[in-house]
Motif scaffolding. Sequence first.
Motif, short mmCIF file in Angstrom:
data_model
loop_
_atom_site.label_atom_id
_atom_site.label_comp_id
_atom_site.label_asym_id
_atom_site.label_seq_id
_atom_site.Cartn_x
_atom_site.Cartn_y
_atom_site.Cartn_z
N ALA A 263 0.82 -1.21 0.00
CA ALA A 263 0.00 0.00 0.00
C ALA A 263 0.85 1.26 0.00
O ALA A 263 1.71 1.43 0.85
N ARG A 264 0.56 2.15 -0.99
CA ARG A 264 1.30 3.41 -1.08
C ARG A 264 0.54 4.53 -0.39
O ARG A 264 1.09 5.48 0.08
N GLY A 265 -0.79 4.39 -0.38
CA GLY A 265 -1.61 5.44 0.22
C GLY A 265 -3.07 5.28 -0.12
O GLY A 265 -3.48 4.25 -0.65
N ILE A 266 -3.85 6.33 0.21
CA ILE A 266 -5.29 6.25 -0.05
C ILE A 266 -5.67 7.11 -1.26
O ILE A 266 -4.94 8.03 -1.65
N PHE A 267 -6.82 6.79 -1.83
CA PHE A 267 -7.34 7.50 -2.99
C PHE A 267 -8.77 7.93 -2.65
O PHE A 267 -9.65 7.09 -2.52
N VAL A 268 -8.96 9.23 -2.48
CA VAL A 268 -10.32 9.72 -2.18
C VAL A 268 -10.97 10.07 -3.52
O VAL A 268 -10.48 10.91 -4.26
N LEU A 269 -12.08 9.39 -3.82
CA LEU A 269 -12.77 9.63 -5.09
C LEU A 269 -13.57 10.92 -4.97
O LEU A 269 -14.57 10.96 -4.26
N CYS A 270 -13.13 11.99 -5.63
CA CYS A 270 -13.88 13.25 -5.60
C CYS A 270 -14.99 13.19 -6.65
O CYS A 270 -16.12 13.56 -6.37
N GLU A 271 -14.64 12.74 -7.83
CA GLU A 271 -15.62 12.59 -8.91
C GLU A 271 -15.35 11.27 -9.62
O GLU A 271 -14.20 10.85 -9.73
N GLY A 272 -16.41 10.66 -10.14
CA GLY A 272 -16.25 9.42 -10.90
C GLY A 272 -16.44 8.18 -10.03
O GLY A 272 -16.60 8.29 -8.80
N ARG A 273 -16.43 7.03 -10.69
CA ARG A 273 -16.62 5.77 -9.97
C ARG A 273 -15.43 4.84 -10.20
O ARG A 273 -14.69 5.02 -11.17
N ASP B 88 -15.03 5.77 -14.82
CA ASP B 88 -15.29 7.04 -15.51
C ASP B 88 -13.97 7.81 -15.47
O ASP B 88 -13.04 7.38 -14.81
N ASN B 89 -13.97 8.98 -16.12
CA ASN B 89 -12.85 9.87 -15.89
C ASN B 89 -12.99 10.34 -14.45
O ASN B 89 -14.03 10.90 -14.09
N ALA B 90 -11.99 10.07 -13.63
CA ALA B 90 -12.17 10.32 -12.19
C ALA B 90 -11.20 11.35 -11.64
O ALA B 90 -10.03 11.39 -12.03
N LYS B 91 -11.74 12.18 -10.75
CA LYS B 91 -10.88 13.14 -10.04
C LYS B 91 -10.61 12.53 -8.66
O LYS B 91 -11.54 12.15 -7.96
N VAL B 92 -9.33 12.42 -8.34
CA VAL B 92 -8.94 11.69 -7.13
C VAL B 92 -7.96 12.50 -6.29
O VAL B 92 -7.05 13.12 -6.84
N ALA B 93 -8.19 12.49 -4.98
CA ALA B 93 -7.21 13.11 -4.07
C ALA B 93 -6.37 11.98 -3.49
O ALA B 93 -6.91 11.05 -2.89
N VAL B 94 -5.08 12.07 -3.71
CA VAL B 94 -4.18 10.99 -3.27
C VAL B 94 -3.39 11.45 -2.04
O VAL B 94 -2.86 12.56 -2.02
N VAL B 95 -3.34 10.58 -1.03
CA VAL B 95 -2.54 10.89 0.16
C VAL B 95 -1.62 9.71 0.44
O VAL B 95 -2.06 8.56 0.49
#
Lengths: 164, 240
Positions: free
Chosen positions: A53-63, A106-113
Motif C-alpha cells: 500500500a502506497r496510500g489512499i485514494f479519495v474519489l472526488c468525482e467518478g466511480r 469514468d474519468n475520475a478526479k482523485v485526491a491521493v494521500v
Amino acid sequence: MERAIQQSCFDCILRPDRLFCDLPAQALEAFDSIKSLAVYPRGTTLFEEGRSARGIFVLCEGRAKLSVCSENGKRLTLRIAGPGEVLGLSASLSGGPYEVTAETLDNAKVAVVRRKELLKFLRTHREACLQVVHLLSQDLHTAYDRVRSIGLVRTRRPRASRIH
Amino acid sequence: MLSPYGLDIIESCLTCKMRVDRIFCDLNTAALQAFETIKYATAYPKGAVLFVEGQAPRGIFVLCKGRVKLSICATDGKTLILKIAEPGEVLGLSATVSGKPYELTAETIDPCQVNFVKREDFLRFLKDNSDACFKVAEQLSDKYNNACHEVRNLGLSHSAGEKLAKLLVEWSSRNGESAKVEPRVKLALTHEEIAQMIGTSRETVTRLFADLKKRQIVQSKGSTLLIRNKAALKALATNT
C-alpha cells in the motif's frame, strides 16, 4: 468536457454530504496540505491487489470498480465505489498489501494521500480518525454482505425446486 | 483461586502480561485506565452465544482467552463459518461503531474470558482517546482484509476440493509449521464445521479427506493432521 481542478477541499460544495470529507476546519486544512489532486482517465488502475500500500485514494468525482482475483486470473467484482469514498484505506492503515484492485469506470478526479502522511494526519486529528473508523465499519458491512451473497446464496438448489 | 470453567481470569488490563502482543490492548496508560473503568470482565462456557447476527449492537467483546466461532446464516438455516477468532480480537466492532445490527453470530468454542464494553461507553471512549481510535481502525482493517480473503476463496474457487486444500495450506502455515517439510495441523474443528467454513456439506468434507489420505497427501493421527505432500496440497489449492 474539461473541468478546472478544484484545488482546495474548502471550495468543494459536496463536502458536507460526504462522510470522510466533512471534517472540522483545522483537520481539513491539514488534509489539504498533504493531498495531491489528479485526474485519471476511465480504465486506469489506481492500485492493484497484492501490491504494497502506497496510500489512499479519495474519489472526488467518478466511480471505481473494486475487484479481487484468483491465482488463475479469474476476477470477481466486489463492488462499485462512488464519489466521496476512500479507497485503499485498510491496506494503508495495516501496512499490508492492497486487498483489492481499483480501476476507474469514468474519468475520475482523485485526491491521493501517501501512507506515511495519512498515518501522521490520523494520529494528530482525532475527528479524522473517527471518520476513518466509521468508513472502515461501512466497508466491512459491505464486505460481509458480499460474503453472504456468494457463500450462502450460490448453493445448489434442492432437486425438488428444479422440477417445478 | 477457584475460577469458572477452569479459566484463570485476568481482572485488570493494567496487569495483563499478554497486553503487549495484542493490537487493541496495547494502549497507552491513560487510555488503558479509561478502558478499565468501562469494561466488564466475564467468563463464558464453551458453546455460549455472545451475540447473534441481526441483533441490535449492545457493545464490543474483547476476547481475552479462548476462541470464538464467527458465522453468518442464510434464511434456510445454512451456516457459513467466517473465522475462528483468537485471543486479542475485538468482536462486534463494526456494528457497534456504525449502529447497524451485528453482521455475524459469535459463539464460544472454548471456555472464554471476554471483556464487554457497552456501546455508548465505547463510543465515548473512542472520541476521548485517539490512541484507541487508531487501534480500532487497525483492527477493522484486519477484519476487512479477512473478509476480502473470504470473498476470494468462496467466489473464485472452482471446487470444494480446492477450498479445502486452501484451508489446510493456510492452517499449516501457522505456529511456525510452514518451514517444516511435513507440517502438522491440529484439527480443532469437526468435519461439519470445516464444511461450514468452505460452504459445502459434511459428507463432501469426509469424502475429500478420505481422498487426500488415499493419495498420501495427508495422514491423520488422532486430531492432528500431518501434511505429507506439501507441494501436492499447494497444487490442489491453486487448481494447477
